[in-house]
Enzyme design. Structure first.
Site, PDB file in Angstrom:
ATOM      1  N   LYS A 179      -6.827   1.399  -3.537  1.00 13.39           N
ATOM      2  CA  LYS A 179      -6.470   0.874  -2.210  1.00 13.39           C
ATOM      3  C   LYS A 179      -6.634   1.979  -1.151  1.00 13.39           C
ATOM      4  O   LYS A 179      -7.126   1.736  -0.043  1.00 13.39           O
ATOM      5  CB  LYS A 179      -5.038   0.328  -2.241  1.00 13.39           C
ATOM      6  CG  LYS A 179      -4.498  -0.141  -0.910  1.00 13.39           C
ATOM      7  CD  LYS A 179      -5.264  -1.309  -0.314  1.00 13.39           C
ATOM      8  CE  LYS A 179      -4.795  -1.584   1.108  1.00 13.39           C
ATOM      9  NZ  LYS A 179      -5.651  -2.520   1.818  1.00 13.39           N
ATOM     10  N   LYS A 232      -0.007   4.878   8.993  1.00  8.55           N
ATOM     11  CA  LYS A 232       0.750   5.156   7.752  1.00  8.55           C
ATOM     12  C   LYS A 232      -0.218   5.398   6.589  1.00  8.55           C
ATOM     13  O   LYS A 232      -0.085   6.341   5.821  1.00  8.55           O
ATOM     14  CB  LYS A 232       1.675   3.965   7.479  1.00  8.55           C
ATOM     15  CG  LYS A 232       2.469   3.971   6.204  1.00  8.55           C
ATOM     16  CD  LYS A 232       1.870   3.229   5.031  1.00  8.55           C
ATOM     17  CE  LYS A 232       1.659   1.753   5.193  1.00  8.55           C
ATOM     18  NZ  LYS A 232       1.195   1.065   3.982  1.00  8.55           N
ATOM     19  N   THR A 280       0.870  -1.181   0.000  1.00 10.23           N
ATOM     20  CA  THR A 280       0.000   0.000   0.000  1.00 10.23           C
ATOM     21  C   THR A 280       0.906   1.230   0.000  1.00 10.23           C
ATOM     22  O   THR A 280       1.556   1.523   1.013  1.00 10.23           O
ATOM     23  CB  THR A 280      -0.904   0.007   1.256  1.00 10.23           C
ATOM     24  OG1 THR A 280      -1.637  -1.210   1.295  1.00 10.23           O
ATOM     25  CG2 THR A 280      -1.855   1.186   1.225  1.00 10.23           C
TER      26      THR A 280
END
Ligand code: NAP
Length: 316
Positions: free
Chosen positions: A172, A240, A97
């Protein structure tokens, strides 16, 4: 036809995927920064590489799933990185990701070496990875996508093609925006339910069946009630991703007010020391603020009957 594959990054997600590639019969090479994670694969006859450059030599397909953009920078572009070992005609797939801009940079640099590239991040967690039940996204050259689709089919239950490079990475982030807000909603809702004195097991029964149900709410809600925060998707990775979503949304001037709130709570939970626990530990930041701990009430004790004899320990 793809016969030889290198898999780099054997963390929570990568280890399950690499094991499934071996099961599917591909000739597999693996590499991981911490070498001990390669040991189970050596026992299953995979080749163990010393460096990313060594890993990618003479294979048809290179796949990797790494923590973040910096890890991709190190493993792809760094010294003894993938770029120093690749050959024209190979295919590379980044399943991490990361920002769509990172995928675009990878594509551009790989193209200069005659290597085709797909961004192919995934939904699902540790269990879906181990069970080959991931929900996979993919973007890049359509013909290359078709060529690798059978390989992806050994890892997931669905594969969605999104067109040009960077689009799967973008999807995503869209998905993880929704995931972050679901986790925030679950935490806020369970704390409110606890403060209202509701029976939390019954609350979860409703979450399971009502029109706002989702597997993510159910599994995380049930684990919170058991105070089980064992890691499927680390809280620090969720933070994150919240940072990536902020950057990406800002670049498109797309409003994300609720994500800013969830990110603040993720930061607080990481600051409290829960970064390596599951992302559902986000609730611990709100619990501190609320002065409660969400857990299902212990079973009602059998009423004490006056004529019962004391146990050996002297207690009823
Ligand atoms: P993880 O268990 O923390 O594994 C991370 C992997 O990246 C490990 O192999 C780690 O190597 C490697 N790595 C990190 N920094 C590196 C560096 N600078 N150089 C070389 N290798 C480095 O994470 P994960 O849960 O598998 O997640 C991997 C990716 O998938 C992340 O982008 C995450 O957001 C995404 N993702 C995770 C989930 C999930 O539920 N876990 C679901 C979907 C997507 P070491 O073993 O040496 O640390």
């Amino acid at each position: 036809m793809i016969k030889t594959i290198s898999y780099l990054g054997l963390g929570t997600m990568g280890s399950g995927m690499a094991a499934n590639l071996l099961k599917a019969g591909y000739e597999l090479t693996v590499w991981n920064r911490s070498a001990e994670k390669c040991e189970p694969f050596a026992r299953k006859s995979a080749r163990i590489a010393d460096t990313p450059a060594d890993a990618v030599r003479d294979v048809d397909l290179i796949m990797y799933i790494l923590s973040n953009d910096q890890a991709v920078e190190d493993v792809v572009f760094g010294a003894k990185g993938i770029l120093s070992g690749i050959k024209e005609g190979q295919i590379a797939i980044d399943m991490s990701t990361v920002l769509p801009a990172t995928s675009l940079r990878e594509q551009e640099v790989y193209a200069k070496h005659g290597v085709d590239f797909l961004d192919a991040p995934v939904f699902g967690s540790k269990q879906e990875s181990a069970d080959a039940k991931l929900w996979i996204l993919a973007a890049g050259n359509k013909a290359i996508f078709e060529e690798v689709k059978p390989v992806l089919g050994h890892l997931g239950q669905t594969v969605h093609y999104f067109g040009k490079n960077g689009n799967a990475a973008a999807m995503k982030l869209v998905g993880n925006l929704i995931v972050a807000l679901e986790m925030e909603a679950l935490a806020e809702g369970l704390i409110l339910a606890q403060k209202a004195g509701l029976d939390l097991k019954t609350v979860m029964e409703v979450v399971k069946v009502a029109d706002f149900r989702s597997p993510l709410l159910v599994s995380n809600g049930q684990n919170i009630l058991k105070r089980d925060f064992s890691t499927n998707f680390a809280l620090k990775l969720m933070l994150k991703d919240a940072g990536l979503i902020e950057k990406f949304a800002e670049s498109l001037e797309s409003p994300i007010p609720a994500l800013h709130v969830a990110k603040k709570n993720l930061e607080s939970a990481v600051a409290l020391g829960f970064g390596t626990e599951n992302a559902s530990a986000l609730i611990k930041a709100l619990e501190k603020e609320a002065g409660v701990e969400v857990k299902s009430a212990p079973r009602a004790k059998t009423p004490t009957i006056s004529h019962r004899q004391p146990t050996a320990a002297g207690r009823l």
